[in-house]
Write an enzyme that holds these catalytic residues in place. Structure first.
Site, PDB file in Angstrom:
ATOM      1  N   THR A   1     -11.199   0.279   6.999  1.00 21.44           N
ATOM      2  CA  THR A   1     -10.103   1.236   7.177  1.00 21.44           C
ATOM      3  C   THR A   1     -10.704   2.638   7.327  1.00 21.44           C
ATOM      4  O   THR A   1     -11.784   2.898   6.796  1.00 21.44           O
ATOM      5  CB  THR A   1      -9.196   1.183   5.922  1.00 21.44           C
ATOM      6  OG1 THR A   1      -8.530  -0.065   5.921  1.00 21.44           O
ATOM      7  CG2 THR A   1      -8.170   2.317   5.883  1.00 21.44           C
TER       8      THR A   1
ATOM      9  N   GLY B   1       0.512  -2.414   3.911  1.00 23.67           N
ATOM     10  CA  GLY B   1      -0.331  -1.987   2.798  1.00 23.67           C
ATOM     11  C   GLY B   1      -0.041  -0.562   2.363  1.00 23.67           C
ATOM     12  O   GLY B   1       1.035  -0.010   2.628  1.00 23.67           O
ATOM     13  N   ASP B   2      -1.023   0.033   1.717  1.00 29.73           N
ATOM     14  CA  ASP B   2      -0.856   1.385   1.185  1.00 29.73           C
ATOM     15  C   ASP B   2      -1.066   2.478   2.229  1.00 29.73           C
ATOM     16  O   ASP B   2      -0.589   3.598   2.065  1.00 29.73           O
ATOM     17  CB  ASP B   2      -1.849   1.614   0.039  1.00 29.73           C
ATOM     18  CG  ASP B   2      -3.286   1.482   0.519  1.00 29.73           C
ATOM     19  OD1 ASP B   2      -3.596   0.486   1.210  1.00 29.73           O
ATOM     20  OD2 ASP B   2      -4.100   2.375   0.215  1.00 29.73           O
TER      21      ASP B   2
ATOM     22  N   THR C   1      -8.783   3.795   0.479  1.00 27.17           N
ATOM     23  CA  THR C   1      -9.119   2.515   1.106  1.00 27.17           C
ATOM     24  C   THR C   1      -9.401   1.487   0.026  1.00 27.17           C
ATOM     25  O   THR C   1     -10.023   1.811  -0.989  1.00 27.17           O
ATOM     26  CB  THR C   1     -10.331   2.643   2.052  1.00 27.17           C
ATOM     27  OG1 THR C   1     -10.697   1.323   2.501  1.00 27.17           O
ATOM     28  CG2 THR C   1     -11.527   3.295   1.381  1.00 27.17           C
ATOM     29  N   GLY C   2      -8.932   0.267   0.263  1.00 27.08           N
ATOM     30  CA  GLY C   2      -9.127  -0.777  -0.734  1.00 27.08           C
ATOM     31  C   GLY C   2      -7.976  -1.749  -0.709  1.00 27.08           C
ATOM     32  O   GLY C   2      -7.229  -1.801   0.280  1.00 27.08           O
TER      33      GLY C   2
HETATM   34  N1  ASP Z   1      -5.915  -0.329   2.134  1.00 26.00           N
HETATM   35  C1  ASP Z   1      -5.839  -1.156   3.322  1.00 26.00           C
HETATM   36  C2  ASP Z   1      -4.674  -2.110   3.177  1.00 26.00           C
HETATM   37  O1  ASP Z   1      -4.456  -2.613   2.105  1.00 26.00           O
HETATM   38  C3  ASP Z   1      -7.072  -1.932   3.576  1.00 26.00           C
HETATM   39  C4  ASP Z   1      -8.379  -1.214   3.399  1.00 26.00           C
HETATM   40  O2  ASP Z   1      -8.420  -0.057   3.017  1.00 26.00           O
HETATM   41  O3  ASP Z   1      -9.422  -1.813   3.652  1.00 26.00           O
HETATM   42  O4  ASP Z   1      -4.036  -2.377   4.161  1.00 26.00           O
END
Ligand code: ASP
Length: 330
Positions: A195, A225-226, A246-247
């Site tokens: 991301t 997602g977030d 990110t996460g």
């Molecule tokens: N936060 C992003 C999601 O959950 C994914 C990521 O940051 O890798 O969609």
């Protein structure tokens, strides 16, 4: 005597009330931009020297684009959009071109952007034909009376404002397709990584942040997602800081990560460093969530904590020196 004591006490305490912990009120940098290209199981052993170099160069390019805008007096919102667009166009990252696949083998992209000077924001979720979702999020912020659009509604709004669309197979990349196959074979949990996001401070003291993603590999179709959620994946407020996350998104939404960092600064007077570490290194793992954030405050302090093996990240301040790191040990 009593009065004198109170006056002395006030003199000691007052300057501290506006201070963010140890970082103080002095301006560290007149302007700056910090970016991420995703957190996850990123390790020195997992990358070839070529991949290592490619990620460092791509992050540097995004930083340079943002830096040029800021140095010339441009806005933090423009710098954030420019940096993210570069990473969306690069298939290395899980955003735009290199977006991961849903369980059905499609690409559904999310993005958001926020202007800390007005607290205006724009977000899009689940778009499938937009080349640069961050630009569409910006259009939502600037040209609509809404904050968030989803799916076809987002795309139709974008087309009416001249956004560039692409056929769905533009987002097909061999690497992300293989990741989906592997994930489905192992029936493993969804995985993230790649991301992108940016947070910037401009010469006028305005903060802005943005985030763009393909989400998580093997996600259910329709899952959001977030990243497009203001206060979870993206937040900016001139009073405090600009943050992009990110996460594992579900945990970031439940922890309201980016807003919580700003709130800790605003209401508790914490420094950016302390607020960001408290949320990312303590609160999020307590819930079972992992990932990281990048952030910059109104004084040009930068914080980039993460709990995963690594996080693609970097920043550039008014001295023009590019700092890029990928792993836990730099
Ligand atoms: N936060 C992003 C999601 O959950 C994914 C990521 O940051 O890798 O969609």
């Amino acid at each position: 005597m009593g009065k004198l004591f109170i006056i002395l006490l006030a003199l000691v305490l007052l300057p501290a009330s506006g201070m963010y912990g140890g970082e103080g009120d002095e301006q560290k940098s007149e302007f700056g931009i910090v970016v991420h290209g995703g957190a996850g199981g990123i390790s020195r052993d997992g990358y070839t020297p070529e991949q290592d170099a490619a990620y460092r160069e791509a992050l540097s390019e995004a930083l340079r684009a943002g830096y040029e805008i800021l140095r010339n007096g441009g806005s933090s919102v423009d710098a954030v959009e420019a940096a993210i667009t570069i990473m969306e166009d690069d298939s290395l990252f899980n955003a735009g071109r290199g977006a991961v696949f849903t369980a059905e083998g499609k690409n559904e992209l999310d993005a958001s952007i926020m202007d800390g000077s007005t607290l205006n924001a724009g977000a899009v979720a689940g778009v499938t034909r937009v080349k640069n979702p961050i630009t569409l999020a910006r259009l939502v912020m600037d040209e609509s009376r809404h904050v968030m659009f989803a799916r076809e509604g987002a795309e139709v709004f974008g087309e009416q404002h001249g956004i560039e669309t692409v056929p769905e197979d533009y987002f097909f990349t061999e690497r992300r397709w293989r990741t989906l196959q592997r994930r489905q074979e192992r029936e493993a949990a969804e995985e993230s990584g790649g991301t992108v996001g940016a947070a910037a401070l401009d010469k006028n003291g305005n903060l802005a942040a943005g985030t763009s993603t393909g989400g998580m590999t093997n996600k259910r179709f329709g899952r959001i997602g977030d990243s497009p959620v203001i206060g979870a994946g993206t937040y900016a407020n001139n009073k405090t800081c600009a943050v992009s996350a990110t996460g594992h998104g579900e945990y970031f939404i439940r922890s309201v990560v980016t807003y919580d960092i700003s709130a800790k600064m605003e209401y508790k007077g914490m420094s950016l460093h302390d607020a960001a570490h408290r949320v990312v290194m303590e609160k999020l793992p307590d819930l079972g969530g992992h990932g990281g954030i990048i952030s910059i405050d109104k004084h040009g302090n930068v914080a980039m904590p993460f709990t995963t093996g690594g996080m693609h990240r970097g920043y550039i301040l008014d001295d023009g020196e590019i700092v890029v790191k990928l792993y836990g040990d730099e």
